[in-house]
Write a protein that holds these residues in place. Structure first.
Motif, PDB file in Angstrom:
ATOM      1  N   VAL A   7      -6.059   8.321 -20.958  1.00  0.00           N
ATOM      2  CA  VAL A   7      -6.756   8.213 -19.671  1.00  0.00           C
ATOM      3  C   VAL A   7      -7.347   6.810 -19.581  1.00  0.00           C
ATOM      4  O   VAL A   7      -7.962   6.332 -20.536  1.00  0.00           O
ATOM      5  CB  VAL A   7      -7.923   9.239 -19.588  1.00  0.00           C
ATOM      6  N   ILE A   9      -9.995   4.380 -19.055  1.00  0.00           N
ATOM      7  CA  ILE A   9     -11.442   4.630 -19.107  1.00  0.00           C
ATOM      8  C   ILE A   9     -12.202   3.985 -17.948  1.00  0.00           C
ATOM      9  O   ILE A   9     -13.356   4.311 -17.724  1.00  0.00           O
ATOM     10  CB  ILE A   9     -12.085   4.205 -20.453  1.00  0.00           C
ATOM     11  N   SER A  10     -11.553   3.078 -17.198  1.00  0.00           N
ATOM     12  CA  SER A  10     -12.260   2.502 -16.042  1.00  0.00           C
ATOM     13  C   SER A  10     -12.456   3.550 -14.950  1.00  0.00           C
ATOM     14  O   SER A  10     -13.230   3.351 -14.013  1.00  0.00           O
ATOM     15  CB  SER A  10     -11.499   1.282 -15.492  1.00  0.00           C
ATOM     16  N   THR A  11     -11.748   4.701 -15.065  1.00  0.00           N
ATOM     17  CA  THR A  11     -11.888   5.770 -14.080  1.00  0.00           C
ATOM     18  C   THR A  11     -12.990   6.761 -14.481  1.00  0.00           C
ATOM     19  O   THR A  11     -13.236   7.742 -13.790  1.00  0.00           O
ATOM     20  CB  THR A  11     -10.572   6.562 -13.934  1.00  0.00           C
ATOM     21  N   ILE A  12     -13.662   6.494 -15.608  1.00  0.00           N
ATOM     22  CA  ILE A  12     -14.657   7.447 -16.116  1.00  0.00           C
ATOM     23  C   ILE A  12     -16.056   6.840 -16.063  1.00  0.00           C
ATOM     24  O   ILE A  12     -16.244   5.668 -16.409  1.00  0.00           O
ATOM     25  CB  ILE A  12     -14.290   7.847 -17.563  1.00  0.00           C
ATOM     26  N   ASP A  13     -17.032   7.634 -15.614  1.00  0.00           N
ATOM     27  CA  ASP A  13     -18.386   7.131 -15.407  1.00  0.00           C
ATOM     28  C   ASP A  13     -19.242   7.174 -16.667  1.00  0.00           C
ATOM     29  O   ASP A  13     -19.910   6.210 -17.001  1.00  0.00           O
ATOM     30  CB  ASP A  13     -19.093   7.946 -14.310  1.00  0.00           C
ATOM     31  N   ARG A  14     -19.222   8.305 -17.366  1.00  0.00           N
ATOM     32  CA  ARG A  14     -20.162   8.488 -18.487  1.00  0.00           C
ATOM     33  C   ARG A  14     -19.780   7.608 -19.679  1.00  0.00           C
ATOM     34  O   ARG A  14     -18.678   7.678 -20.199  1.00  0.00           O
ATOM     35  CB  ARG A  14     -20.190   9.950 -18.907  1.00  0.00           C
ATOM     36  N   LYS A  17     -18.426   9.380 -22.772  1.00  0.00           N
ATOM     37  CA  LYS A  17     -17.057   9.888 -22.626  1.00  0.00           C
ATOM     38  C   LYS A  17     -16.040   8.746 -22.705  1.00  0.00           C
ATOM     39  O   LYS A  17     -14.982   8.890 -23.301  1.00  0.00           O
ATOM     40  CB  LYS A  17     -16.923  10.650 -21.299  1.00  0.00           C
ATOM     41  N   LYS A  18     -16.377   7.610 -22.106  1.00  0.00           N
ATOM     42  CA  LYS A  18     -15.528   6.404 -22.217  1.00  0.00           C
ATOM     43  C   LYS A  18     -15.292   6.082 -23.690  1.00  0.00           C
ATOM     44  O   LYS A  18     -14.170   5.846 -24.123  1.00  0.00           O
ATOM     45  CB  LYS A  18     -16.261   5.200 -21.622  1.00  0.00           C
ATOM     46  N   ILE A  21     -13.071   8.720 -25.518  1.00  0.00           N
ATOM     47  CA  ILE A  21     -11.647   8.631 -25.179  1.00  0.00           C
ATOM     48  C   ILE A  21     -11.039   7.356 -25.743  1.00  0.00           C
ATOM     49  O   ILE A  21      -9.998   7.383 -26.398  1.00  0.00           O
ATOM     50  CB  ILE A  21     -11.451   8.695 -23.647  1.00  0.00           C
ATOM     51  N   ASP A  22     -11.709   6.230 -25.513  1.00  0.00           N
ATOM     52  CA  ASP A  22     -11.145   4.938 -25.923  1.00  0.00           C
ATOM     53  C   ASP A  22     -10.960   4.854 -27.436  1.00  0.00           C
ATOM     54  O   ASP A  22      -9.914   4.426 -27.921  1.00  0.00           O
ATOM     55  CB  ASP A  22     -12.038   3.799 -25.441  1.00  0.00           C
TER      56      ASP A  22
END
Ligand SMILES: [Fe+2]
Length: 125
Positions: A7, A9-14, A17-18, A21-22
């Motif tokens: 995913v 990570i620029s599409t994720i706010d928290r 969570k970034k 995932i990263d």
């Protein structure tokens, strides 16, 4: 086993969570073209902006590259191989292609499971 797909990570706010995932994502880097019968380098780096821990009970234990449904190669790591410190684990694979490939990489975390990369199409001639 469930596969966690990449995913952006620029599409994720928290922030947490970034980071989660990263630091688990496998990033595959290779040329888009290869010559049949010649050595071809495929680099895999786990994590981009965030590092993954290397603790005795929580570490990246293997990295694989696949061509469609066929596993081509795997590198296995022991806990502590990254100095017991957070890092971006990195592996250079050398394969010899014979036909076009659709490559993906996977990284396995002992606590958080299997993580797949984006697909990379490689034209071989
Ligand atoms: Fe993890």
């Amino acid at each position: 086993m469930k596969i966690n797909r990449y995913v952006d990570i620029s599409t994720i706010d928290r922030e947490a969570k970034k980071d989660y995932i990263d630091r688990h994502s496998a990033f595959l880097k290779c040329d888009a073209k290869a010559k049949a019968g010649e050595k071809f380098k495929v680099k895999v780096i786990v994590g981009d902006e965030y590092k993954h821990p290397d603790d005795f009970d929580h570490y990246i234990s293997y990295v694989q590259i696949w061509d469609k449904e066929v596993m081509l190669a795997q590198a296995t790591f022991s806990a502590g191989a990254q100095g017991n410190a957070p890092s971006n684990l990195e592996v250079d694979f050398y394969i010899v292609p014979t036909k076009n490939m659709k490559l993906t990489a996977y990284a396995y975390c002992t606590k958080h499971g299997l993580w797949g990369s984006d697909e990379h199409i490689v034209e071989v001639d």
